[in-house]
Design a protein around this motif. Structure first.
Motif, PDB file in Angstrom:
ATOM      1  N   PRO A  82      -4.293   7.238  -1.926  1.00 40.55           N
ATOM      2  CA  PRO A  82      -3.296   6.080  -2.188  1.00 40.55           C
ATOM      3  C   PRO A  82      -3.795   4.729  -2.682  1.00 40.55           C
ATOM      4  N   CYS A  83      -2.454   3.785  -3.521  1.00 43.81           N
ATOM      5  CA  CYS A  83      -2.548   3.559  -4.240  1.00 43.81           C
ATOM      6  C   CYS A  83      -2.148   1.807  -3.413  1.00 43.81           C
ATOM      7  N   ARG A  84      -3.141   0.649  -3.665  1.00 36.38           N
ATOM      8  CA  ARG A  84      -2.470  -0.859  -3.681  1.00 36.38           C
ATOM      9  C   ARG A  84      -2.740  -1.794  -4.793  1.00 36.38           C
ATOM     10  N   ILE A 121      -0.585   5.136  -9.604  1.00 31.06           N
ATOM     11  CA  ILE A 121      -0.998   5.894 -10.774  1.00 31.06           C
ATOM     12  C   ILE A 121      -0.093   6.538 -11.324  1.00 31.06           C
ATOM     13  N   CYS A 122       0.922   6.435 -10.348  1.00 29.42           N
ATOM     14  CA  CYS A 122       1.914   7.002 -11.037  1.00 29.42           C
ATOM     15  C   CYS A 122       2.967   5.991 -12.178  1.00 29.42           C
ATOM     16  N   GLY A 123       2.372   4.535 -11.380  1.00 28.26           N
ATOM     17  CA  GLY A 123       3.620   3.621 -12.061  1.00 28.26           C
ATOM     18  C   GLY A 123       4.337   3.408 -11.888  1.00 28.26           C
ATOM     19  N   CYS A 128       0.983  -0.994  -0.204  1.00 28.45           N
ATOM     20  CA  CYS A 128      -0.486   0.386  -0.196  1.00 28.45           C
ATOM     21  C   CYS A 128       1.069   1.074   0.239  1.00 28.45           C
ATOM     22  N   CYS A 129       1.012   1.813  -0.906  1.00 28.64           N
ATOM     23  CA  CYS A 129       1.580   3.057  -1.089  1.00 28.64           C
ATOM     24  C   CYS A 129       0.384   4.362  -0.865  1.00 28.64           C
ATOM     25  N   ARG A 130       1.239   5.355   0.241  1.00 28.20           N
ATOM     26  CA  ARG A 130       0.893   6.654   0.575  1.00 28.20           C
ATOM     27  C   ARG A 130       1.219   7.827   0.261  1.00 28.20           C
ATOM     28  N   ILE A 131       2.399   7.893  -0.303  1.00 26.50           N
ATOM     29  CA  ILE A 131       3.149   8.628  -0.258  1.00 26.50           C
ATOM     30  C   ILE A 131       2.964  10.139  -1.165  1.00 26.50           C
ATOM     31  N   CYS A 132       1.822   9.773  -1.787  1.00 28.34           N
ATOM     32  CA  CYS A 132       1.548  11.321  -2.548  1.00 28.34           C
ATOM     33  C   CYS A 132      -0.308  11.176  -2.386  1.00 28.34           C
ATOM     34  N   SER A 133       0.093  12.305  -2.591  1.00 33.04           N
ATOM     35  CA  SER A 133      -1.982  12.131  -2.668  1.00 33.04           C
ATOM     36  C   SER A 133      -2.734  11.911  -4.423  1.00 33.04           C
TER      37      SER A 133
HETATM   38 FE1  SF4 Z   1       2.929   6.225  -4.663  1.00 28.96          FE
HETATM   39 FE2  SF4 Z   1       2.317   6.144  -7.118  1.00 28.96          FE
HETATM   40 FE3  SF4 Z   1       0.577   5.913  -5.979  1.00 28.96          FE
HETATM   41 FE4  SF4 Z   1       1.534   8.448  -5.900  1.00 28.96          FE
HETATM   42  S1  SF4 Z   1       0.216   7.468  -7.159  1.00 28.96           S
HETATM   43  S2  SF4 Z   1       0.622   6.662  -3.340  1.00 28.96           S
HETATM   44  S3  SF4 Z   1       3.784   8.132  -5.116  1.00 28.96           S
HETATM   45  S4  SF4 Z   1       2.072   4.819  -6.012  1.00 28.96           S
END
Ligand code: SF4
Ligand code: BF8
Length: 630
Positions: free
Chosen positions: A58-60, A69-71, A50-55
């Motif tokens: 969060p991406c799972r 979303i950023c790939g 689970c990534c929540r380092i940008c708004s």
């Molecule tokens: Fe993480 Fe990328 Fe999703 Fe941002 S867009 S929360 S950096 S995976």
């Protein structure tokens, strides 16, 4: 002798059950209930995907959504999370070390803090190339404090303490590009690398995790340990007791909890003050008992023989006894639950650090400059609170064990020199230990460290592994909550030699030691790094060749991951009973469980079956022995 018996986990659990009954009467919550509310845990979090380092998130990551979303893929996300986890731990240990260095700057012959071990100060100064001849010891302490503080932010160069490692280890670090530079820089770099749009390559993230860990173990933690010894004394073997039964019903009970010995040392000092004892008597108590929880407890146990009330998952139990006048905390591993829990009893929950502020606590700001006054006011507050006890709620479990603690590296060398007297020089050596390993009297050594974690039945993994290892002639060095688990069970009683194999038993008898040696708090795992370095040098091999492994069977904190990273980086294979949150990435697993050994000659092994975990460690130790031809 044959009377000797360990306290079982079942006995501890029965005591906890009884305390929870008191808790139920007053509507108290407890971790046992909160675990149920939190189960099952979030699978994405558990796997690290689970990534929540940008708004944008969060991406799972799922089979249907293999990229954020950023790939970024699962490997990048799990890798970044792992590095951030490490940075949290490294920052925490190192900031503790920094506080100690600041305290060192306040030492004066008539001040709150003094230099108790000038020889050690001079030894470190010489190591750092500082002129000591004809210098006043306090002036030297101030100079060393400033130099140590520069280790946190120096613009160029790497950590000074790296030179303590064998040449081969230093070369590996240089070749892998993981020599830690300024301590704070490694944490900052970790945060920078894991910002949105920076690193997502697992190799790069793992390398920085090793480097950031090394800045803790061979930087911040080592400063914390060494300069604590300078101010509070280098631990020597000392008798104490462990488990909740160390609390004394008719006394004012003060519990010290957290990590930084600057506060607890002062509390102990004032609790011993005749004026304070008289005050406690005036309040209706017979005296004052200070006991500890978590690493603060280790610090004061090994320097003062202050008893250990318990480890991490016992922190609520001390309040549930109904006999705790004050639980005084500094930083780290403190349950916010202690606030509301204390309100169910008469207990004062006293926070003292701006780093660890919590609701429902009394905040007494503690600083090195005003330490004496602060400690005195806290002890007074505890004494005054004695009269507010509700006698019908008081129940202290009748469980405690004897323990010998205080095996700093210096103490180990001194003690081991008594086994054979052929290699003694003024600082002592580890040659007797080398001889025992070579002859097979001892098969190997395990550094067992770390926490409790409700994912493992508390203390069982620690205790079961210790029993298995000592029965197989493997000597243990312990720190943190693992050390307290051992002490509560009775494994630090010298009589525990009766549970050892014949070889280890003989060593225990000859050296007059328990089979598991208390090396201190978690920052003191830095002691174990120097121990392994000296052992390798004395043996004439590399650290990774020694029949030595690390183990954290019940770990839970970010600090534990930072520790694990510097332990493997030092060349010591490390065995975990709880899985790191990376299982969502096969590449991260491959790196940490295997490939990382191409860089540092050691890696992690995870095995949740504790018996198997023990077998794996013994197997590894035997493999190393065979490779060494012993
Ligand atoms: Fe993480 Fe990328 Fe999703 Fe941002 S867009 S929360 S950096 S995976
Ligand atoms: O630093 S072993 S629960 S108390 S993190 Fe915390 Fe773990 Fe205990 Fe000490 Ni270490």
């Amino acid at each position: 002798m044959s009377e000797f018996k360990l306290t079982t986990v079942e006995e501890n659990e029965a005591a906890t059950e009884r305390l929870l009954e008191t808790g139920a009467k007053v509507g108290a919550d407890a971790w046992q209930f909160r675990v149920k509310n939190q189960t099952p845990h979030c699978k994405f979090g558990e796997q690290g995907i689970c990534c929540r380092i940008c708004s944008m998130g969060p991406c799972r990551i799922t089979p249907k959504a293999p990229r954020g979303i950023c790939g970024c893929d699962a490997h990048g996300i799990a890798g970044r999370n792992f590095l951030r986890f490490t940075a949290g731990g490294s920052a925490t240990h190192s900031d503790h070390g920094r506080e100690i260095c600041h305290t060192l700057h306040t030492v004066s012959p008539d001040g709150n803090y003094k230099v108790k071990d000038p020889e050690k100060l001079i030894r470190i100064a010489k190591e750092w190339g500082v002129e000591t001849e004809g210098k006043d010891v306090y002036a030297l302490a101030h100079e060393m404090s400033e130099l140590a503080l520069l280790e946190y932010g120096k613009p160029f160069g790497v950590q000074r303490f790296l030179k303590r490692a064998p040449k081969h280890t230093q070369e590996l670090w240089a070749a892998a590009g993981i020599e830690p530079r300024a301590i704070d820089r490694e944490v900052s770099t970790a945060m920078h690398m894991t910002h949105m749009g920076c690193s997502s390559k697992p190799e790069a993230l793992v390398k920085q995790a090793l480097r950031c860990g090394l800045s803790d173990g061979w930087g911040g933690s080592m400063c914390g340990t060494e300069f604590s010894d300078v101010m509070f004394g280098t631990p020597k073997p000392i008798e104490t007791e462990a488990n909740l039964g160390v609390m004394v019903e008719e006394n004012v009970n003060i519990i010290v909890h957290g990590h930084d010995p600057s506060l607890s040392e002062m509390i102990c000092e004032y609790a011993d003050d005749p004026e304070m004892i008289a005050y406690a008597k005036e309040m209706g108590a017979k005296g004052i008992t200070v006991s500890g929880v978590c690493c603060t407890s280790n610090e004061v146990a090994m320097r003062r023989g202050i008893p250990m009330a318990g480890n991490f998952l016992q922190q609520e139990n001390v309040v549930l006894t109904g006999a705790c006048e004050a639980i005084v905390v500094d930083v780290q591993c403190i349950f916010p639950a202690l606030g509301p829990l204390s309100k169910c009893f008469h207990t004062k929950f006293i926070t003292t650090s701006e780093i660890a502020q919590m609701p429902d606590s009394d905040f007494v700001k503690f600083s090195a400059e005003t330490a004496g006054e602060n400690a005195k006011s806290i002890v007074k507050l505890a004494c005054e609170n004695f009269k507010n006890r509700k006698p019908e709620l008081v129940h202290i479990p009748n469980l405690k064990k004897k323990a010998t603690v205080g095996y700093s590296l210096e103490a180990i060398k001194k003690t081991l020199d008594t086994v054979t007297n052929s290699h003694v020089d003024e600082t002592g050596t580890l040659m007797p230990l080398v001889d025992c390993l070579k002859s097979g009297v001892l098969r190997g050594a395990v550094a067992m460290v770390g926490c409790n974690n409700p994912r493992v039945r508390p203390d069982t993994a620690h205790i079961e592994l210790m029993k298995k290892l000592i029965a197989n002639d493997v000597i243990l060095v312990l720190s943190g909550c693992s050390a307290q688990a051992a002490a509560k069970a009775g494994l630090m009683d010298k009589e525990a030699k009766n549970l050892c194999g014949a070889g280890l038993k003989r060593v225990c008898e000859l050296a007059d030691i328990p089979p598991v040696l208390h090396m201190g708090s978690c920052v003191d795992i830095s002691r174990m790094m120097v121990l392994s370095s000296d052992l390798a040098n004395d043996y004439g091999c590399n650290i990774s060749q020694l029949p030595l492994v690390g183990c954290a069977p019940e770990w839970m904190s970010e600090k534990a991951v930072s520790i694990g990273n510097y332990v493997i980086s030092t060349g010591i294979d490390t065995y975990l009973g709880v899985e790191p949150q990376i299982s969502g990435s096969s590449q991260m697993e491959e790196l940490l469980y295997d490939k990382v050994s191409d860089w540092v000659e050691a890696s992690y092994t995870v095995e949740k079956d504790i018996d198997k975990l023990g077998d794996l460690m013994i197997e590894r130790i035997e493999e190393k022995r065979t490779a060494l031809g012993i």
